[in-house]
Write a protein that holds these residues in place. Structure first.
Motif, PDB file in Angstrom:
ATOM      1  N   UNK A   1       0.835  -1.201   0.000  1.00 24.02           N
ATOM      2  CA  UNK A   1       0.000   0.000   0.000  1.00 24.02           C
ATOM      3  C   UNK A   1       0.868   1.249   0.000  1.00 24.02           C
ATOM      4  N   UNK A   2       1.980   1.218   0.714  1.00 24.98           N
ATOM      5  CA  UNK A   2       2.900   2.360   0.731  1.00 24.98           C
ATOM      6  C   UNK A   2       3.398   2.662  -0.677  1.00 24.98           C
ATOM      7  N   UNK A   3       3.771   1.625  -1.427  1.00 19.08           N
ATOM      8  CA  UNK A   3       4.246   1.817  -2.796  1.00 19.08           C
ATOM      9  C   UNK A   3       3.127   2.343  -3.688  1.00 19.08           C
ATOM     10  N   UNK A   4       1.897   1.873  -3.466  1.00 15.67           N
ATOM     11  CA  UNK A   4       0.756   2.402  -4.231  1.00 15.67           C
ATOM     12  C   UNK A   4       0.630   3.907  -4.021  1.00 15.67           C
ATOM     13  N   UNK A   5       0.801   4.356  -2.788  1.00 15.42           N
ATOM     14  CA  UNK A   5       0.703   5.785  -2.488  1.00 15.42           C
ATOM     15  C   UNK A   5       1.833   6.554  -3.159  1.00 15.42           C
ATOM     16  N   UNK A   6       3.025   5.985  -3.159  1.00 17.32           N
ATOM     17  CA  UNK A   6       4.162   6.633  -3.833  1.00 17.32           C
ATOM     18  C   UNK A   6       3.869   6.792  -5.319  1.00 17.32           C
ATOM     19  N   UNK A   7       3.386   5.725  -5.948  1.00 16.53           N
ATOM     20  CA  UNK A   7       3.168   5.727  -7.396  1.00 16.53           C
ATOM     21  C   UNK A   7       2.058   6.676  -7.821  1.00 16.53           C
ATOM     22  N   UNK A   8       1.086   6.914  -6.938  1.00 15.95           N
ATOM     23  CA  UNK A   8      -0.036   7.777  -7.266  1.00 15.95           C
ATOM     24  C   UNK A   8       0.149   9.218  -6.775  1.00 15.95           C
ATOM     25  N   UNK A   9       1.260   9.497  -6.115  1.00 16.97           N
ATOM     26  CA  UNK A   9       1.422  10.793  -5.448  1.00 16.97           C
ATOM     27  C   UNK A   9       1.576  11.958  -6.412  1.00 16.97           C
ATOM     28  N   UNK A  10       2.122  11.715  -7.594  1.00 21.39           N
ATOM     29  CA  UNK A  10       2.407  12.824  -8.513  1.00 21.39           C
ATOM     30  C   UNK A  10       2.562  12.292  -9.931  1.00 21.39           C
ATOM     31  N   UNK A  11       2.054  13.051 -10.897  1.00 21.15           N
ATOM     32  CA  UNK A  11       2.184  12.606 -12.291  1.00 21.15           C
ATOM     33  C   UNK A  11       2.136  13.781 -13.250  1.00 21.15           C
ATOM     34  N   UNK A  12       2.958  14.783 -12.988  1.00 25.48           N
ATOM     35  CA  UNK A  12       3.071  15.901 -13.906  1.00 25.48           C
ATOM     36  C   UNK A  12       1.987  16.947 -13.710  1.00 25.48           C
ATOM     37  N   UNK A  13       2.200  18.116 -14.286  1.00 25.25           N
ATOM     38  CA  UNK A  13       1.252  19.210 -14.113  1.00 25.25           C
ATOM     39  C   UNK A  13       0.074  19.173 -15.055  1.00 25.25           C
ATOM     40  N   UNK A  14       0.104  18.275 -16.054  1.00 24.81           N
ATOM     41  CA  UNK A  14      -0.935  18.272 -17.064  1.00 24.81           C
ATOM     42  C   UNK A  14      -2.118  17.370 -16.791  1.00 24.81           C
ATOM     43  N   UNK A  15      -2.001  16.457 -15.820  1.00 20.91           N
ATOM     44  CA  UNK A  15      -3.172  15.621 -15.550  1.00 20.91           C
ATOM     45  C   UNK A  15      -4.311  16.507 -15.035  1.00 20.91           C
ATOM     46  N   UNK A  16      -5.544  16.063 -15.230  1.00 25.93           N
ATOM     47  CA  UNK A  16      -6.699  16.940 -15.039  1.00 25.93           C
ATOM     48  C   UNK A  16      -6.775  17.548 -13.651  1.00 25.93           C
ATOM     49  N   UNK A  17      -6.602  16.757 -12.615  1.00 28.32           N
ATOM     50  CA  UNK A  17      -6.764  17.282 -11.257  1.00 28.32           C
ATOM     51  C   UNK A  17      -5.626  18.220 -10.863  1.00 28.32           C
TER      52      UNK A  17
END
Length: 452
Positions: free
Chosen positions: A233-249
């Motif tokens: 679960x910790x790794x899931x949180x790391x992987x979802x924490x950031x993905x560039x400035x262009x994603x919708x949210x």
């Protein structure tokens, strides 16, 4: 008129018809005026709308001046996500290190990290009676709604909510990062109690535990979890924490922050974006698709049956008739999604602990066959994205489907916070793109003269 009456429904249907008639725009005009629909060009590549130092997302390599599809790469504050994962291996605080990295631009020393964890623990609590008076008093069936409502309500508990100095925004951001897991967990417990008639179980977070450990502790009646469960679960949180400035949210975060509004309003808007099934709810679609596949393919070792089912999806003959294989393909990544590569390894390890190797093999078979079918159909390389495996991982962790998207929010609030601070530090202009008016100008008529 009574709400819900036949007359009420008739009038509402009539008004809906007006909306449909008046809101349709000639699709050819988007080409005429070279409008980048969805802020994407004709090749599907995002239109450049800003600059950031927080993260870099790449799905291509440059060879002889040409863009060539390559294994995807994700860099957070300059660090390759796969290097970070290797560095975090065996640690239960990988997500906490990632939060620090996102907010401050560099990995912490041990002294810095210990001070940061200590400060975050002081933030890992809600205002007195907040759970009872806000979360449980008006329970919702949707946990993203719970998060939005609670974030906006926390504005009233802040002594200086509208102060957008970096010091105050940093404090607000760290508080929200620490509080999100509690809000989501307590919201789910309230939902179970009030809508499913289950026992109401409220645990307090335990000092010294990571975000992943505390979240598992909060949602489980016995508070128990294995070391591997917490690590995954910790790794899931790391992987979802950031993905560039262009994603919708995250783009939403920049847009709202550029107005100079408060942190709570900004985060509520970002949550609204993430709630959409085209964004944060994508892994739910994967799980629904997998449930449908299992209902139609009884023998998981029958590759021919799997291939036939997947081809039916592409031919719009199966599941939701969308023509999509959910969890396959990404707006940026081509050959592979680095997050999916990492999560696939952890999914395999967790499947062994849970005795679910057969289902894990089903996922890997679907991934392989889907890539073959999509390459043939679209004549391009299309790979699995992180959503393909994340839902499976959450199910192995016994996390209810109602919390799938909130977990995304628990992770991504760290990235949103970093981008909000970046927007405020750079004091840019208010973000205001242009829309071309393609309607007609009309002459005003008095009501009695209107014959339409």
């Amino acid at each position: 008129m009574e709400k819900g009456s036949a007359e009420y429904e008739k009038i509402l249907d009539e008004l809906v018809g007006y909306c449909n008639d008046s809101g349709t725009i000639d699709q050819n005009l988007y080409v005429t005026y070279d409008v980048k629909r969805g802020l994407r060009d004709s090749n599907g590549k995002g239109v450049l709308t800003g600059l950031t130092e927080i993260s870099d997302v790449s799905g291509f390599a440059v060879q002889d001046g040409e863009l060539v599809p390559s294994d995807g790469r994700l860099y957070i504050q300059g660090y390759n996500i796969e290097d970070l994962e290797r560095g975090f291996h065996g640690s239960k605080f990988g997500f906490e290190e990632t939060i620090y990295l996102l907010l401050f631009g560099e990995l912490p020393t041990r002294t810095q990290f210990n001070k940061f964890k200590e400060l975050m623990e002081t933030f890992r609590e809600l205002p007195r009676k907040f759970a009872r008076d806000v979360i449980l008093k008006a329970p919702s069936k949707n946990m993203m709604n719970v998060l939005q409502r609670c974030v906006l309500t926390l504005y009233s508990y802040d002594d200086c909510p509208d102060d957008i100095s970096i010091r105050n925004v940093l404090r607000q951001s760290m508080e929200l990062i620490a509080q999100f897991p509690l809000i989501a967990a307590y919201g789910y417990q309230g939902y179970k109690h009030y809508y499913q008639d289950k026992s109401l179980i409220i645990h307090n977070p335990k000092p010294g535990l990571s975000t992943a450990e505390n979240f598992l502790r909060l949602i489980r009646a016995d508070k128990k979890y294995t070391e591997l469960e917490a690590q995954v679960l910790d790794i899931c949180l790391v992987l979802h924490s950031e993905h560039g400035g262009g994603n919708n949210s995250t783009f939403t975060t920049h847009v709202i922050s550029s107005t100079g509004t408060d942190t709570y309003s900004t985060v509520a808007g970002s949550l609204g974006s993430l709630k959409g099934p085209k964004h944060g709810g994508a892994n739910l679609k994967v799980q629904q698709m997998m449930d449908d596949l299992k209902a139609h393919v009884k023998d998981w070792s029958d590759e021919a049956a799997i291939r036939e089912y997947l081809q039916g999806l592409l031919d719009k003959k199966g599941f939701d008739h969308s023509g999509l294989i959910y969890g396959m393909g990404h707006a940026v990544y081509t050959v592979s999604d680095p997050r999916a590569r990492i999560l696939k390894r952890y999914a395999g390890r967790l499947a062994e602990e849970k005795g679910m190797q057969e289902e894990f093999k089903l996922y890997t078979d679907i991934e392989r066959i889907s890539m073959e079918l999509l390459a043939k159909k679209r004549n391009s390389v299309i790979s699995a994205n992180v959503d393909f495996y994340s839902g499976f991982v959450y199910r192995m962790l016994d996390i209810p489907i109602e919390l799938f998207t909130p977990i995304f929010a628990i992770a991504r609030i760290a990235g949103w916070s970093a981008h909000r601070i970046e927007e405020l530090v750079n004091a840019g202009k208010i973000i205001r793109p242009a829309y071309k008016y393609v309607g007609t100008h009309k002459t005003y008529l008095d009501m009695d003269e209107r014959n339409w």
